[in-house]
Design a protein around this motif. Structure first.
Motif, mmCIF file in Angstrom:
data_model
loop_
_atom_site.group_PDB
_atom_site.id
_atom_site.type_symbol
_atom_site.label_atom_id
_atom_site.label_comp_id
_atom_site.label_asym_id
_atom_site.label_seq_id
_atom_site.Cartn_x
_atom_site.Cartn_y
_atom_site.Cartn_z
ATOM 1 N N ILE A 92 0.938 -0.986 0.184
ATOM 2 C CA ILE A 92 0.118 0.312 0.067
ATOM 3 C C ILE A 92 0.417 1.522 0.258
ATOM 4 O O ILE A 92 0.601 2.257 -0.974
ATOM 5 N N LEU A 93 2.410 0.877 0.863
ATOM 6 C CA LEU A 93 2.693 2.622 1.378
ATOM 7 C C LEU A 93 3.488 2.655 -0.860
ATOM 8 O O LEU A 93 3.577 3.863 -1.309
ATOM 9 N N TYR A 94 3.765 1.333 -1.178
ATOM 10 C CA TYR A 94 4.624 2.010 -2.987
ATOM 11 C C TYR A 94 3.552 2.230 -3.711
ATOM 12 O O TYR A 94 3.831 3.277 -4.252
ATOM 13 N N LYS A 95 1.985 2.032 -3.559
ATOM 14 C CA LYS A 95 1.099 2.753 -4.025
ATOM 15 C C LYS A 95 0.779 3.984 -3.872
ATOM 16 O O LYS A 95 0.961 4.357 -5.029
ATOM 17 N N ILE A 96 1.458 4.200 -2.691
ATOM 18 C CA ILE A 96 1.149 5.647 -2.767
ATOM 19 C C ILE A 96 2.207 6.384 -2.746
ATOM 20 O O ILE A 96 2.480 7.867 -3.177
ATOM 21 N N ILE A 97 3.178 5.885 -3.043
ATOM 22 C CA ILE A 97 4.554 6.643 -3.299
ATOM 23 C C ILE A 97 5.045 6.649 -5.030
ATOM 24 O O ILE A 97 4.871 7.570 -5.652
ATOM 25 N N ASP A 98 3.868 5.957 -5.701
ATOM 26 C CA ASP A 98 3.991 5.485 -7.027
ATOM 27 C C ASP A 98 3.227 6.876 -7.722
ATOM 28 O O ASP A 98 3.372 7.025 -8.665
ATOM 29 N N GLY A 99 1.617 6.784 -6.774
ATOM 30 C CA GLY A 99 1.191 7.862 -7.040
ATOM 31 C C GLY A 99 1.849 9.322 -6.987
ATOM 32 O O GLY A 99 1.534 9.788 -7.735
ATOM 33 N N ARG A 100 2.509 9.803 -5.525
ATOM 34 C CA ARG A 100 3.161 10.933 -5.849
ATOM 35 C C ARG A 100 4.560 11.133 -6.768
ATOM 36 O O ARG A 100 4.221 12.179 -6.873
ATOM 37 N N MET A 101 5.144 10.200 -7.363
ATOM 38 C CA MET A 101 6.032 10.164 -8.055
ATOM 39 C C MET A 101 5.486 11.175 -9.680
ATOM 40 O O MET A 101 6.366 11.083 -9.926
ATOM 41 N N ALA A 102 4.442 9.727 -9.681
ATOM 42 C CA ALA A 102 3.428 10.296 -11.005
ATOM 43 C C ALA A 102 3.301 12.283 -11.397
ATOM 44 O O ALA A 102 3.432 12.532 -12.196
ATOM 45 N N SER A 103 2.500 12.493 -9.621
ATOM 46 C CA SER A 103 2.040 13.622 -9.857
ATOM 47 C C SER A 103 3.396 14.536 -9.569
ATOM 48 O O SER A 103 3.089 16.041 -10.587
ATOM 49 N N TYR A 104 4.516 13.715 -9.549
ATOM 50 C CA TYR A 104 5.490 14.562 -10.367
ATOM 51 C C TYR A 104 6.416 14.764 -11.487
ATOM 52 O O TYR A 104 7.563 15.105 -12.345
ATOM 53 N N HIS A 105 5.904 13.639 -12.244
ATOM 54 C CA HIS A 105 6.376 12.963 -13.702
ATOM 55 C C HIS A 105 7.311 12.753 -13.675
ATOM 56 O O HIS A 105 8.173 12.375 -14.289
ATOM 57 N N ILE A 106 7.765 11.334 -12.755
ATOM 58 C CA ILE A 106 8.952 10.515 -12.037
ATOM 59 C C ILE A 106 8.122 9.140 -12.349
ATOM 60 O O ILE A 106 6.697 8.702 -11.441
ATOM 61 N N PHE A 107 8.778 8.587 -13.518
ATOM 62 C CA PHE A 107 8.391 7.434 -13.387
ATOM 63 C C PHE A 107 9.718 6.049 -13.404
ATOM 64 O O PHE A 107 10.425 6.559 -13.329
ATOM 65 N N ASP A 108 9.093 5.240 -12.976
ATOM 66 C CA ASP A 108 10.603 4.062 -12.431
ATOM 67 C C ASP A 108 11.686 4.553 -12.350
ATOM 68 O O ASP A 108 13.019 4.484 -12.754
#
Length: 184
Positions: free
Chosen positions: A86-102
């Motif tokens: 669940i924490l990784y889901k939230i991290i990935d969502g926050r990173m996506a809001s910064y347009h940071i992927f992978d």
């Protein structure tokens, strides 16, 4: 009919319950951070009669009492197995809001920050665990990006001892700057 929740949806009540279980059952958290936090609060609010100070002191007292009693460490592994994805889901969502992927470096920095500060969540209050977790992640991303920017700029700058005068070709090779020029 209500909207169907996406697979990336995180239920705040479930998250709060897992964070609470994590805090209570974490055998790696001996409460050593509480003393430092208390000193920081006393220094920060010294001589001030502030509601935030009283709230912080109540939290500190509660946590000291929690650490003084036997805690149920048996749930820790099960809680972590549910909480970490669940924490990784939230991290990935926050990173996506910064347009940071992978970017695995940022993901790991965020997870380390969460593991360090998750135990400071006051589950007694009617607060959002999602907002708390998101704020830790946001701060971790911002710190990472600031460091990355600083490292990038440091790489672009030429140290002062490597600067030389470009006025003449001779100067580049150690020649006299005025050689060949007549002062009129």
């Amino acid at each position: 009919m209500g909207r169907k929740k996406s697979n990336n949806y995180v239920n705040n009540d479930e998250l709060k319950e897992l964070v609470t279980d994590y805090i209570i059952s974490n055998p790696n958290d001996d409460g050593a951070w509480v003393e430092k936090y208390e000193r920081t609060m006393i220094t920060k609010y010294k001589g001030k009669n502030d509601k935030r100070f009283q709230s912080a002191m109540d939290f500190i007292q509660f946590r000291k009492e929690l650490y003084a009693h036997e805690r149920p460490f048996g749930k820790y592994e099960e809680t972590c197995n549910k909480l970490i994805p669940i924490l990784y889901k939230i991290i990935d969502g926050r990173m996506a809001s910064y347009h940071i992927f992978d970017n695995e470096d940022i993901r790991q920095e965020c997870m380390l920050a969460l593991l360090k500060y998750l135990n400071r969540f006051d589950f007694r209050l009617n607060t959002s665990a999602f907002a708390y977790v998101s704020e830790i992640i946001t701060q971790a991303i911002n710190l990472y990006l600031q460091e990355e920017k600083k490292d990038y700029l440091d790489g672009l700058l030429i140290p002062e001892n490597q600067l030389f005068d470009f006025r003449t070709i001779d100067a580049m090779f150690g020649g006299d700057l005025n050689e060949g020029y007549e002062n009129d």
